[in-house]
Scaffold this active site. Structure first.
Site, mmCIF file in Angstrom:
data_model
loop_
_atom_site.group_PDB
_atom_site.id
_atom_site.type_symbol
_atom_site.label_atom_id
_atom_site.label_comp_id
_atom_site.label_asym_id
_atom_site.label_seq_id
_atom_site.Cartn_x
_atom_site.Cartn_y
_atom_site.Cartn_z
ATOM 1 N N GLU A 1 -1.074 -14.947 4.089
ATOM 2 C CA GLU A 1 0.174 -14.611 4.779
ATOM 3 C C GLU A 1 0.859 -15.887 5.270
ATOM 4 O O GLU A 1 0.205 -16.902 5.499
ATOM 5 C CB GLU A 1 -0.153 -13.766 6.025
ATOM 6 N N GLY B 1 -10.692 -2.610 1.757
ATOM 7 C CA GLY B 1 -9.708 -2.096 0.805
ATOM 8 C C GLY B 1 -10.194 -0.819 0.143
ATOM 9 O O GLY B 1 -10.564 0.145 0.807
ATOM 10 N N GLY C 1 -5.498 -5.938 -2.522
ATOM 11 C CA GLY C 1 -4.894 -5.525 -3.798
ATOM 12 C C GLY C 1 -4.501 -4.060 -3.767
ATOM 13 O O GLY C 1 -4.074 -3.541 -2.734
ATOM 14 N N LYS D 1 -12.468 -5.319 11.430
ATOM 15 C CA LYS D 1 -13.195 -4.493 10.463
ATOM 16 C C LYS D 1 -14.650 -4.277 10.888
ATOM 17 O O LYS D 1 -15.167 -3.161 10.811
ATOM 18 C CB LYS D 1 -13.124 -5.147 9.075
ATOM 19 N N GLY E 1 0.866 -16.741 -2.535
ATOM 20 C CA GLY E 1 0.988 -15.387 -1.978
ATOM 21 C C GLY E 1 -0.350 -14.751 -1.635
ATOM 22 O O GLY E 1 -0.404 -13.575 -1.275
ATOM 23 N N VAL F 1 0.838 -1.200 0.000
ATOM 24 C CA VAL F 1 0.000 0.000 0.000
ATOM 25 C C VAL F 1 0.877 1.256 0.000
ATOM 26 O O VAL F 1 0.657 2.192 -0.782
ATOM 27 C CB VAL F 1 -0.957 0.002 1.221
ATOM 28 N N ASP G 1 -9.095 -10.513 11.669
ATOM 29 C CA ASP G 1 -9.097 -9.402 10.710
ATOM 30 C C ASP G 1 -10.544 -8.953 10.428
ATOM 31 O O ASP G 1 -10.855 -7.758 10.468
ATOM 32 C CB ASP G 1 -8.393 -9.862 9.419
HETATM 33 N N1 HSE Z 1 -5.893 -9.850 4.766
HETATM 34 C C1 HSE Z 1 -7.078 -9.159 4.386
HETATM 35 C C2 HSE Z 1 -8.000 -10.102 3.606
HETATM 36 C C3 HSE Z 1 -6.856 -7.960 3.527
HETATM 37 O O1 HSE Z 1 -7.640 -11.238 3.320
HETATM 38 O O2 HSE Z 1 -9.094 -9.679 3.303
HETATM 39 C C4 HSE Z 1 -6.349 -6.792 4.312
HETATM 40 O O3 HSE Z 1 -7.283 -6.402 5.265
#
Ligand code: HSE
Length: 427
Positions: free
Chosen positions: A190, A134, A302, A205, A187, A15, A201
């Site tokens: 992670e 994103g 992305g 959010k 890829g 980013v 994650d």
């Molecule tokens: N790792 C996150 C996902 C993207 O797989 O959606 C970044 O927040």
């Protein structure tokens, strides 16, 4: 003469590198008519190859020193992580009266209330469009466009890695472990996938979405989180036979008892937009009391976060100003979490049983004794399942009742393992 805004960027991964490239190519992009120029950077490695030459920029080993530098007008934090250097640098920037743009969902979900107080005391913006979905606009949607409505709830798919894995398992009939290993090789996932597959994650959010939707302080600690690492291919197949797909659903609901923020692998009816959201896409429903239902879908990773961070920089330059969440930070409502005993919903229960007479009678008798009403029932021999799977869906039921029933079913002599519970999404 148009104003030049000097940007300091900490963290030069995908980013950050993308943002440097974008601003180098289009410094005058912002609607305010000024120029946004990156003048200083900080990252772990000074020499790593990057899309733009950083040799002409001021270099800071310490992101906190960059954050308070008198030579920058806007601090962009792209380091990541809820604590450590990211938190220290953002706090320092706000205390120094610098506008902050960040993509850091963990930081905002876990420390957003305190950071909002700092930002509003210093009268500077703290913006984080890139933190959720994103480049697909979700934060501004709730913070700005929806303030004329009372949002009843949000629900959706907020982690692309999990959605990719679940979609691949379903399409290819592959196990969770195999798809994860392949996603890591390619890829997509992670090397340490815990934040994604553990549901954290998505929980970060949706915690942010809840705060924006309901004008309450973000309270990550109150989120109920279950990831996808225990999702069995057997359940994906059986759910499909019942007319559902399994998705990691993140939701936040305002109820008379408080706010419920949850992340669970859940069954979604085939044909529903969330069931049809495949691969690494994200998708979100927002339920406005007056507006009705809004649905957004788009890439959650992305190059999108770069665009979202650039949009936040544009907001700083235009002087757009809103409370960090929906209401001023000092007046944010406390986030009252709904007690687990108050949670109600439909469920999917899958049992693995010995193939012998009376098993189904024993299971249904136990469910009846607990007061669980069955909606549908299926027994389906599956090769290599290690027993016979029986699957049922329930009518809406308190989860505490269901847990009691599961505890009792697990103890039945013909039941081979603890029944698997999956929620059926309410959306
Ligand atoms: N790792 C996150 C996902 C993207 O797989 O959606 C970044 O927040």
């Amino acid at each position: 003469m148009s104003r030049v805004w000097k940007i300091g960027v900490a963290g030069l991964g995908t980013v950050g590198g993308g943002l440097l490239q974008f601003l180098a190519e289009r410094p005058g992009f912002a609607p305010a008519g000024g120029q946004a120029v990156v003048t200083a950077v900080s990252a772990r490695s000074r020499t790593r190859p990057r899309p733009v030459d950083i040799s002409g920029l001021a270099w800071f080993d310490d992101p906190v020193a960059l954050a308070v530098s008198p030579d920058i007008d806007i601090f962009v934090e792209l380091i990541g992580g809820s604590d450590g250097p990211a938190k220290a640098a953002v706090e320092a920037a706000l205390k120094a009266g610098k506008p902050v743009v960040t993509a850091n969902k963990a930081l905002i979900a876990e420390h957003g209330a305190a950071l909002a107080v700092l930002a509003e005391a210093a009268d500077v913006p703290l913006l984080f469009e890139a933190a959720v979905m994103g480049g697909t606009p979700a934060v501004k949607m709730l913070r700005e466009a929806m303030v004329g409505d009372d949002v009843a709830g949000v629900a959706g798919i907020l982690n692309g890695t999990c959605n990719f894995i679940l979609s691949e398992m379903e399409q290819r009939g592959a196990s969770f472990a195999d798809v994860l290993a392949e996603a890591q090789r390619m890829g997509y996932a992670e090397a340490d996938p815990t934040m994604d597959i553990g549901g954290f994650d998505a929980a970060h959010k949706v915690t942010i979405m809840a705060a924006l939707a309901f004008g309450c302080a973000p309270n990550f600690a109150a989120a109920e989180i279950e990831g996808i690492d225990q999702v069995d291919l057997l359940d994906i197949r059986l759910a499909r036979d019942l007319g559902y797909r399994i998705r990691l659903i993140a939701s936040a609901d305002r109820t008379p008892d408080g706010v419920a923020v949850r992340v669970h692998p859940s069954l979604v009816a085939q044909g529903h937009p969330l069931a049809e959201t495949r691969g690494a896409l994200n998708a979100l429903f927002i339920e406005g009391t007056r507006i009705g239902r809004i649905f957004i879908q788009g890439p959650g990773a992305g190059a999108g976060p770069t665009a979202a961070a650039a949009a936040d920089i544009a907001d700083v330059m235009t002087g757009a100003r809103r409370p960090v969440f929906q209401a001023p930070a000092v007046g944010l409502k406390p986030f009252v979490a709904v007690a687990p005993t108050r949670r109600v919903g439909k469920a999917y229960l899958r049992m693995l049983v010995k193939d012998q007479a009376g098993v189904i009678a024993a299971v249904s008798e136990t469910l009846a004794e607990c007061g669980v009403s069955i909606d549908s029932f299926m027994q389906k021999p599956v090769e290599d399942a290690g027993g016979v799977p029986i699957v049922l869906t329930t009518h809406a039921i308190a989860e505490s009742v269901l847990t009691d029933a599961i505890n009792r079913i697990e103890k039945l002599p013909a039941v081979l393992e603890r029944p698997r519970l999956l929620r059926i999404a309410r959306i």
